[in-house]
Design a protein around this motif. Structure first.
Motif, PDB file in Angstrom:
ATOM      1  N   SER A 183       0.808  -1.223   0.000  1.00 35.23           N
ATOM      2  CA  SER A 183       0.000   0.000   0.000  1.00 35.23           C
ATOM      3  C   SER A 183       0.838   1.269   0.000  1.00 35.23           C
ATOM      4  O   SER A 183       0.305   2.368  -0.172  1.00 35.23           O
ATOM      5  N   TRP A 184       2.142   1.157   0.210  1.00 35.84           N
ATOM      6  CA  TRP A 184       3.029   2.325   0.166  1.00 35.84           C
ATOM      7  C   TRP A 184       3.752   2.454  -1.179  1.00 35.84           C
ATOM      8  O   TRP A 184       4.583   3.352  -1.347  1.00 35.84           O
ATOM      9  N   ALA A 187       3.584   6.018  -2.787  1.00 31.99           N
ATOM     10  CA  ALA A 187       4.474   7.038  -2.227  1.00 31.99           C
ATOM     11  C   ALA A 187       5.900   6.832  -2.715  1.00 31.99           C
ATOM     12  O   ALA A 187       6.603   7.796  -3.048  1.00 31.99           O
ATOM     13  N   ARG A 188       6.341   5.584  -2.770  1.00 32.04           N
ATOM     14  CA  ARG A 188       7.688   5.296  -3.279  1.00 32.04           C
ATOM     15  C   ARG A 188       7.808   5.696  -4.745  1.00 32.04           C
ATOM     16  O   ARG A 188       8.820   6.264  -5.165  1.00 32.04           O
ATOM     17  N   ASN A 265      10.971   2.838   3.060  1.00 30.96           N
ATOM     18  CA  ASN A 265       9.873   2.274   3.841  1.00 30.96           C
ATOM     19  C   ASN A 265       9.174   3.379   4.631  1.00 30.96           C
ATOM     20  O   ASN A 265       9.460   3.597   5.804  1.00 30.96           O
ATOM     21  N   THR A 267       6.237   5.432   6.691  1.00 30.71           N
ATOM     22  CA  THR A 267       5.221   5.104   7.693  1.00 30.71           C
ATOM     23  C   THR A 267       4.171   6.209   7.670  1.00 30.71           C
ATOM     24  O   THR A 267       4.358   7.242   7.013  1.00 30.71           O
ATOM     25  N   ALA A 271       5.173   9.964   6.397  1.00 29.62           N
ATOM     26  CA  ALA A 271       4.431  10.549   5.277  1.00 29.62           C
ATOM     27  C   ALA A 271       3.684  11.808   5.706  1.00 29.62           C
ATOM     28  O   ALA A 271       3.619  12.794   4.964  1.00 29.62           O
ATOM     29  N   ALA A 313      -1.567   8.161  -0.653  1.00 30.37           N
ATOM     30  CA  ALA A 313      -0.896   7.044   0.025  1.00 30.37           C
ATOM     31  C   ALA A 313      -1.324   6.954   1.485  1.00 30.37           C
ATOM     32  O   ALA A 313      -1.544   5.857   2.016  1.00 30.37           O
ATOM     33  N   ASN A 317      -3.550   3.913   3.964  1.00 30.50           N
ATOM     34  CA  ASN A 317      -2.940   3.301   5.143  1.00 30.50           C
ATOM     35  C   ASN A 317      -3.526   3.777   6.471  1.00 30.50           C
ATOM     36  O   ASN A 317      -3.253   3.187   7.506  1.00 30.50           O
TER      37      ASN A 317
END
Length: 357
Positions: A183-184, A187-188, A265, A267, A271, A313, A317
């Protein structure tokens, strides 16, 4: 987990989209069988060649002295890539009017077409056979950026639209014919794509004898944005805004960030910190900051893209979504055109959005 080893593409043949359209492969029903259907019916890449046949493309090609758009390498390199491929590498089913098709992104399929569906072939085996490692966001961004950002200055002046590269939203709008499990990933993809965009814009600004002003402004806007973003995250390499006109250091900084961002990674906390840092730039858009309208516009446009993708994003989450649709729509209107951009008004709208965080 060991990274798959990508081989350099050599003489493998392109088979064309026809090699993927069987109902037992990617032309069937269901999530794992419908990729060809999605591409052929919904993806704007299928229209890339057809665009070269319209009146605007003809005018652009005539203005820059390129002959017919549908046969000029300056146009077909992005709109019809098979035309730039040696005939010996094209099977009979690889047609130039496919536009941008499967193998232009996934690599020439001659070396892996038969084997990639075998249950005993791992993903690493497919990559070692020549399939492009598009699970790697750094590889994915590099596969897209050249055609989705870099346009020669004379072509822009002749009427070609300015391109703004942003990997995450453009992947969603394609539409996706794949599924990202994490789910991230969005954003990446956003951060990796913006870093790759900075590297390419800085390179074009430095090396192109007739670089478009758009590239210089894009470089400076992205450096400004990523300098603020990377300060919020200790694990990310830093981007430093250039103190002089020398953009060469930005190329390495941007590439280092892109490589690291593809495995970043995030969080919810990190974010949200990034999102607040972007919104807190409001004071930099007020009058009297020594910033031209054009520079402010380019920065603001990148801020809006960033807020959009980070909030998206976060909403994937968080248990309670951020409801920013109205505020984001107002900001998008602010950056719709440079001629209508007003820094103080944009700052006011950023503050309105901050009130919703």
């Amino acid at each position: 987990m060991r990274e798959p080893k990508q081989v350099r593409e050599g003489g493998a043949r392109f088979v064309g989209a026809i090699g993927c359209q069987s109902s037992s492969c990617h032309g069937g029903a269901g999530e794992k069988r419908s990729q060809y259907i999605t591409w052929s019916r919904q993806d704007f890449h299928t229209r890339a060649y057809t665009i070269l046949l319209d009146a605007r493309s003809a005018r652009i090609a005539e203005t820059v002295g390129a002959g017919e758009a549908q046969s000029s390498a300056r146009c077909t390199i992005c709109h019809s890539p098979f035309q730039a491929t040696a005939p010996a590498r094209l099977a009979s089913g690889a047609w130039p009017d496919e536009g941008v098709s499967c193998e232009n992104c996934h690599g020439a399929a001659g070396g892996w077409l038969r084997g990639h569906t075998r249950p005993d072939w791992t993903y690493a085996m497919r990559v070692s056979a020549g399939m492009h490692d598009l699970r790697n966001l750094y590889v994915r961004a590099n596969a897209c950026v050249a055609c989705h950002q870099n346009v020669d200055h004379d072509i822009l002046k002749a009427g070609h639209p300015t391109l703004v590269f942003e990997l995450d939203s453009q992947s969603v709008n394609e539409p996706k014919h794949w599924k990202d499990e994490d789910s991230w990933t969005g954003a990446r993809a956003w951060l990796t794509g913006q870093a790759v965009a900075l590297r390419e814009a800085a390179w074009r600004s430095r090396t192109d004898a007739d670089a478009a002003p758009d590239m210089q402004e894009t470089s400076l806007a992205l450096a400004w944005l990523l300098a603020r973003i990377t300060l919020t995250e200790p694990d990310l390499p830093k981007v430093v805004e250039p103190a002089t006109s020398d953009l060469e250091p930005l190329q390495k900084e941007a590439d280092d960030l892109a490589r690291r961002a593809s495995n970043w990674n995030p969080t919810i906390d990190s974010a949200q910190t990034m999102l607040r840092a972007l919104v807190d730039t409001d004071s930099e858009f007020n009058a009297g900051k020594g910033q031209s309208i054009q520079s402010g516009f380019y920065r603001a446009r990148r801020v809006v893209l960033a807020i959009d993708r980070l909030s998206n994003a976060l909403n994937q989450n968080r248990s309670v979504p951020l409801k920013l649709d109205h505020e984001l729509n107002v900001l998008r209107q602010d950056v719709a055109a440079v001629g209508n951009f007003e820094g103080p008004r944009f700052a006011e709208h950023l503050r309105a959005l901050r009130g919703k965080l």
